[in-house]
Structure formats: structure tokens, C-alpha cells
Design an enzyme around this catalytic site. Structure first.
Site, PDB file in Angstrom:
ATOM      1  N   GLU A  85       4.387  -0.860  -5.961  1.00 52.03           N
ATOM      2  CA  GLU A  85       3.960  -2.236  -6.216  1.00 52.03           C
ATOM      3  C   GLU A  85       4.156  -2.619  -7.685  1.00 52.03           C
ATOM      4  O   GLU A  85       3.190  -2.855  -8.424  1.00 52.03           O
ATOM      5  CB  GLU A  85       2.499  -2.430  -5.811  1.00 52.03           C
ATOM      6  CG  GLU A  85       2.313  -2.470  -4.311  1.00 52.03           C
ATOM      7  CD  GLU A  85       0.897  -2.875  -3.903  1.00 52.03           C
ATOM      8  OE1 GLU A  85      -0.008  -2.857  -4.753  1.00 52.03           O
ATOM      9  OE2 GLU A  85       0.715  -3.214  -2.727  1.00 52.03           O
ATOM     10  N   GLU A 135       2.746  -0.805   3.642  1.00 54.83           N
ATOM     11  CA  GLU A 135       1.289  -0.625   3.629  1.00 54.83           C
ATOM     12  C   GLU A 135       0.625  -1.781   4.343  1.00 54.83           C
ATOM     13  O   GLU A 135       1.024  -2.943   4.180  1.00 54.83           O
ATOM     14  CB  GLU A 135       0.736  -0.660   2.197  1.00 54.83           C
ATOM     15  CG  GLU A 135       1.102   0.477   1.306  1.00 54.83           C
ATOM     16  CD  GLU A 135       0.474   0.296  -0.078  1.00 54.83           C
ATOM     17  OE1 GLU A 135      -0.533  -0.424  -0.218  1.00 54.83           O
ATOM     18  OE2 GLU A 135       1.023   0.872  -1.029  1.00 54.83           O
TER      19      GLU A 135
END
Ligand code: GLA
Length: 674
Positions: free
Chosen positions: A156, A312
Site C-alpha cells: 500500500e 486484501e
């Protein structure tokens, strides 16, 4: 040329199922239990090593991969593939001790210290050097490991630190600007520095937009955001290139967070072998699946329809909202299938086993604190076995007749200070336009303004504040060639340097829309204005404006306020196409009525005509013509649907064909025609 996603498919045929796996948080005896439960749940892919840097390099230059070899070998033995992280997302504390200059700095000069994660300046050559050395070690050690399927680069990017204002970043920003503008004159011109005595006489005078007495230069702010996204991308590319050289047979990705403002996904997309995405819709928000749907359509569009990965999602609750609701029974399954319907080839979670300590111990795990005899684990296991029943879904594609346009630079520009209204938010505008399309049951891509639009019947432009010449030309030519376009207010206002396009707002689209806007009339925060669309009364919020019709035709008007009687919604035949324009943000029901009218006019059909509200229908197609119709009931009522042809439910029907299907609340059907 091989599509590099094929390299992944050879390792993980079928749909991928699993999640982030952090065995270093657990004693060895738990590891064998993990393998047993992974088998039981049908897990075939886990992301490992994401936060392992401090464990594999406990001191600078001293590597300890022994324990990690065991992790990888254990996975291989259990038949689980690894999405192997480069471990660079969070440097160990020794880096800050040895090199405090690698710590990032905020605009006000505050340093961000270790103790959380991601505490590095993206431009730091020191951070990059250590990262490169680690990545090389990982690449060489595991390139031929039987478990390895995919590189997970960083994690991320930009989630906590997307901009850094330190002296190192300042130097890097100057180089980036020199590359972009070549000369100081060009930069001064682009940044309109004659305003407020800002003219630069030397590159050394240029700074990132640190805290200033008042509004910092807007063009400087936008360039700094472009630079910051590019610096993160440079970190990604450095690692990707290192790995590509060492292990050309292994594809790479990084997990893009939601629809994340600091990172320009369109400029990143071509650098990823496979797009992957982290999705955290809020179970407490009844519309969060619509916002998630926007993200999924964007992920699919980033690489022109290529299947993508959910890297995710939460098995149940997260830990980072003010109040963290669990996913009620059936919701995890429903939302997982939603991502698959919209083109994902995986269902992966954060994380496999719920942490015992640390900041995320209240974030759900596939194996919760309560162990395997919990609702969450049972639902996970059921989903795993269900996904294994439809391996042929992997690689199939979704196509769309409608596209929503978005652009990161425009988003950055739109949300700067000192504008007619500080209430305009790009994602609000996007969703105000996307939700009625979703509600109408059509499939929608989310594309860059310079994308090839020729395959779409309808293009929707919610709020393209900034339009450069290429973007404007592309949209205009699309309509000239016969396309239908719906554009909302405050689009085409400035160029790429945030300078107003002169010649009557929105100058680049004036001819296309057959009108100009004489004056913006933004509405107060909770203010509304009456509008009429045909003979339907409604309300507009956020914005109104004085529209002067040239060759456009009035479709709706303001019925109250200062602009009562003036046009609010217009339609214009242009070339072989039609351009619609909205001078306010209509209430959701008026917006739905308008979108319906525009869809009919442009000849766009819903995927499943007659489908009730709240039921999502998407088709995934294989190259050989096989089709899967995926139906998702997002409502709390049971629904019965008529099918266009007899179909069988791959999940339940055991081969029996029927021409209707009943969907209980939150249920899913994966249908295949005879
Ligand atoms: C992000 C991160 C994960 C974890 C989850 C929790 O997506 O990538 O490491 O922190 O959030 O929701």
C-alpha cells in the site's frame, strides 16, 4: 508477447484464495496448525514477509533468512503458493537510528518517527539503497522456490506517508521540475508566478509547498502531488526492475489501496503485471458495496479489462474506524463474490490469523482469536470450497458499454483551496454519477480521459475540473464520432497548470455542449435549489450556475433561487453524437431519472432487464464464448428472477437448468447457460 498474468496462472490456476500470512508473530507449533487449517479452508495463495524486514535483517547487512526458508518450505509442502513480499514497507528501527535523515517530514517540519510503520522518505537514496540490497537478497534466494507465484512489492504505497517535505525531497522535487519544465522561465510561466511576487530566479529557491502564510501556489501544489506519486512509483519500479532481472519468470504487483487520492493509479497501471487492490467497505454503511463496486470497476479498467486480484479485504471487522462493525453472516461471502463478478480472480484477506498483539489485534482474521470453531472460520472454509468449484471463472473478462471518466491530476486540482466552493469532492461527484448507473444494472468501466472511448455507447464525466488539450480533444472527438456523453458542472475549467481556459467556461467543451457558463453560483453547505427535469420536480444541491444556451436545448431548469427559470440541464447534438450537461447536482431520484433517459437515448441495456433494485448482475466471458452470469442480492428480501435462457447455478444446482432463480437475502448465484 506473453501477458505476464499468464505466468501467475501457471502457478495458481483457478481463483486464488487466502490472505496475508504473518507466521513470525506466532510460535512454531502454530505454523503446523496454520498449514492444516489452510488445507481445510482451500487456501492456495498467501502473502508472506510484508513486515519481515526487521526479522530478516536484524542488523544492517546481517541477514537471517533461515526462519523464512522454513516459512516458504512449509507453504510449498502444504501446497500453498506464496505472494512473496519484498519486505520494504516498513524499515527496521536501526535505519532511523543510523540514518535519521531517512525519516519523512510533514509540511510543517514535523518528523515522523519509527514505532508505527512506513517511516521512510520515498526520495531518500539511503532508504532506496537498503531496500535494493534486501530485494536483491530475496530475489536471488527465492527466485526458484517452488512456492513462489508472485512478487508483492512494498505494501500500500503512500497509505501513511504519501508526501515528504524534507530537504532530500526538496532536492528531488527540483530535479523532477527541471525534467518537466527544462527552464525556469517555463516553470514560472506554468506556475503563474507573476501572481503575488512569486517569480523564481534560481532552482534553489524552489521548495515543496511547506506551510505558508496563506494559500500556497496551486500549480506548485499539483506538481508536488504529481512528483510525490512519481517518487513512490520510482521506489516500486526500482524493486520491480531488480526482481525482473533476477527472476524474469515471476510477475509482480503491489496492492493499490481503495481509490487512493495520493497515488495516480492510471500512471502506475502499466508498471504492474497484475493489478491488485485492497478493499474495505464499511459493513455499517448500507451503500458501501456501491463505493466498493466503483473501485472494482476501476481496477478492471486500469489494465483494459485484465482480471485483477483482491489482495486484501477483512474477513469481518477492521480495527481502524471509530466503530468497527463485523460483517453479518453472508456479507463476507456476498462481497467476495461481488469482486469476482466485477473481474477479480482472487479473494484474499488481511489477514490469515488474527494478531495477538500489536495495533491490529482487533482486526478480524480468517482464523479469529476464537480459533476454527467460529462463525468467521466456518464462513471462510465454505467460501474456499465454493471458489474451488468454479476454476474456469479465472481469466474470464467483463465488458462494459458505459465509462466514467476520472483523472488524478484533476482530482488534486479540484480539491485545492480558494475555489468557488470548498464542498466539491471528486469521489462524491464520481459516486453521485456512478450510483445511478449501478442502480440501473449496467456495467461500467472507469477510465482516464485520454483512454480509447470508441467501444463505449455512453461516457460520463462527473467533474473533470482540469482538462488538458489531449483530454479535451479525446472527449470532443468521441461525441463527434457518434458517442453519447454526460458531463457535470465545473469540468474543463483549467489546463494542466491550473490556469483557467479562457473563452467562456468550459471553453474546451463550449462547442461540444453548445453553451457557456457565465457565472458560478455555488450553493450553501446544506442549501438546495428547486429543479425540474421535464415535468418532474426535484432539487439540486452543491452547485448552480448561470448557463447561456448557444445551440444546446434545455432539458431541465432551476425553479427556485436566484437562477429560477434558467436552464439547469441541457442536451446538444454534436457531430454524430449527443452531449448532455448538468449545471447542478440533482437529488438521487432525479439523477436516476436523468441517467435512465440518457441510457435509453444512448442504447445501453441493463445486463439483466427486469432485475429488481438491489440485485447486481454482471457477465464474465471466456475467450471461447462461455458466459457466466453472476447475480448478487444486496437486499434483505428474497427475490425471484426470470432468466433470458435456461441456466444452471454452478454453486448449487448440480447441473439442473431452470429459467428462474430465487435469491435469498445476501445470496449469490453463478449461472451458466446450457
Ligand atoms: C492495510 C494494510 C494491512 C493492514 C490492513 C488492515 O490494508 O495493507 O497491512 O494494515 O490495512 O485493514
Amino acid at each position: 508477447m506473453t501477458d505476464r498474468i499468464d505466468l501467475f496462472r501457471t502457478r495458481v490456476p483457478g481463483l486464488a484464495f487466502g490472505g496475508d500470512y504473518n507466521p513470525e508473530q506466532w510460535p512454531r507449533e502454530v505454523w503446523s496448525d496454520d498449514h492444516r487449517l489452510m488445507k481445510e479452508a482451500g487456501v492456495n495463495l498467501v502473502s508472506v514477509g510484508i513486515f519481515s524486514w526487521a526479522m530478516v535483517e536484524p542488523e544492517p547487512g546481517r541477514f537471517d533468512f533461515g526462519w523464512f526458508d522454513e516459512v516458504m518450505d512449509g507453504l510449498a509442502a502444504a501446497g500453498v503458493s506464496a505472494c512473496l513480499a519484498t519486505m520494504t514497507a516498513s524499515p527496521p528501527p536501526w535505519m532511523a537510528e543510523l540514518h535519521p535523515e531517512t525519516l519523512p517530514m510533514r509540511a510543517d517540519g514535523t518528523r515522523l518517527w519509527p514505532g508505527g510503520r512506513q517511516q521512510y522518505c520515498p526520495s531518500s537514496p539511503v532508504y532506496r539503497r537498503y531496500a535494493a540490497r534486501l530485494v536483491e537478497q530475496i530475489g536471488r534466494r527465492y527466485r526458484d522456490h517452488p512456492a513462489l507465484a508472485l512478487w508483492h512489492i512494498g505494501n500500500e504505497y503512500g497509505v501513511h506517508v504519501s508526501t515528504c517535505y524534507c530537504d532530500t525531497s526538496t532536492e528531488a522535487f527540483r530535479s523532477w521540475l527541471q525534467h518537466r519544465y527544462g527552464t525556469l522561465d517555463a516553470l514560472n510561466d506554468a506556475w503563474s508566478t507573476t501572481f503575488w511576487s512569486q517569480r523564481y530566479g534560481d532552482w534553489q529557491q524552489i521548495l515543496p509547498p511547506r506551510i505558508a502564510p496563506t494559500f500556497p501556489n496551486p500549480a506548485q501544489q499539483i506538481d508536488f502531488l504529481r512528483f510525490s506519486s512519481d517518487e513512490l512509483l520510482a521506489c516500486y519500479r526500482m524493486e520491480r526492475d531488480t526482481l525482473r532481472e533476477i527472476a524474469p519468470h515471476v510477475p509482480a504487483t503491489t496492492n493499490l489501496l481503495g481509490v487512493w487520492k495520493p497515488v495516480d493509479f492510471f500512471s502506475w497501471a502499466s508498471e504492474l503485471d497484475i493489478v491488485s487492490h485492497d478493499s474495505y467497505p464499511d459493513p455499517a454503511d448500507p451503500n458501501s458495496h456501491i463505493e466498493a463496486a466503483f473501485g472494482y470497476d476501476l481496477m478492471r479498467s486500469l489494465r483494459q479489462g485484465q482480471p485483477w486480484l483482491v489482495m486484501e479485504q477483512a474477513p469481518s471487522a477492521v480495527n481502524w474506524r471509530q466503530r468497527n462493525s463485523p460483517k453479518p453472516p453472508g456479507v463476507m461471502r456476498l462481497w467476495s463474490w461481488q469482486a469476482i463478478a466485477q473481474g477479480a480472480d482472487s479473494v484474499l484477506f488481511f489477514q490469515w490469523r488474527q494478531s495477538r498483539g500489536g495495533a491490529e489485534k482487533y482486526h478480524s482474521g480468517m482464523v479469529p482469536h476464537g480459533g476454527e470453531h467460529t462463525r468467521t472460520f466456518q464462513e471462510i472454509r465454505d467460501l474456499g470450497s465454493e471458489l474451488a468449484r468454479v476454476p474456469s471463472l479465472a481469466g474470464t473478462r467483463v465488458t462494459a458499454e458505459v465509462a466514467v471518466v476520472m483523472d488524478w491530476s484533476s482530482w488534486w486540482g479540484l480539491e485545492l483551496d480558494s475555489h468557488p466552493s470548498s464542498g466539491l469532492r471528486q469521489m462524491d461527484a464520481n459516486l453521485a454519477h456512478y450510483a445511478p448507473l449501478f442502480g440501473a444494472g449496467v456495467t461500467t468501466d472507469v477510465v482516464h480521459p485520454t483512454a480509447d472511448l470508441s467501444g463505449y455507447r455512453l461516457v460520463v464525466v462527473p467533474n473533470l475540473y482540469m482538462a488538458d488539450e489531449a483530454a479535451a480533444r479525446n472527449l470532443v472527438e468521441y461525441v463527434r464520432a457518434g458517442g453519447h456523453l454526460l458531463m457535470s458542472f465545473f469540468s474543463g475549467i483549467v489546463d494542466e497548470c491550473d490556469r483557467v481556459h479562457l473563452g467562456g467556461y468550459p471553453a474546451p467543451f463550449r462547442e461540444l455542449l453548445g453553451l457557456h457558463v457565465e457565472e458560478f453560483w455555488p450553493l450553501p453547505e446544506a442549501g438546495e435549489v428547486g429543479i425540474r427535469l421535464g415535468d418532474r420536480a426535484g432539487a439540486g444541491s452543491m452547485w448552480s450556475e448561470k448557463i447561456i444556451l448557444e445551440s444546446a436545448q434545455r432539458v431541465g431548469e432551476f425553479t427556485s433561487g436566484d437562477l429560477a427559470g434558467e436552464p439547469a440541464i441541457t442536451r446538444h447534438r454534436f457531430g454524430d453524437g449527443v452531449a448532455w450537461y448538468l449545471g447542478t447536482r440533482p437529488d438521487p431520484s432525479t439523477m436516476r431519472a436523468l441517467v435512465h433517459q440518457v441510457l435509453v437515448a444512448s442504447g445501453v441495456e441493463p445486463v439483466l432487464p427486469g432485475r429488481p433494485d438491489g440485485v447486481q448482475a454482471v457477465v464474465r466471458r471466456a475467450p471461447d464464448g462461455r458466459e457466466f452470469l453472476i447475480l448478487l442480492n444486496h437486499t434483505s428480501d428474497s427475490v425471484e428472477l426470470d432468466l433470458p435462457v435456461p441456466m444452471t447455478d454452478e454453486l448449487t444446482a448440480g447441473g439442473a437448468f431452470a429459467d428462474t432463480v430465487t435469491l435469498a437475502p445476501r445470496r449469490v448465484a453463478v449461472l451458466r447457460r446450457a
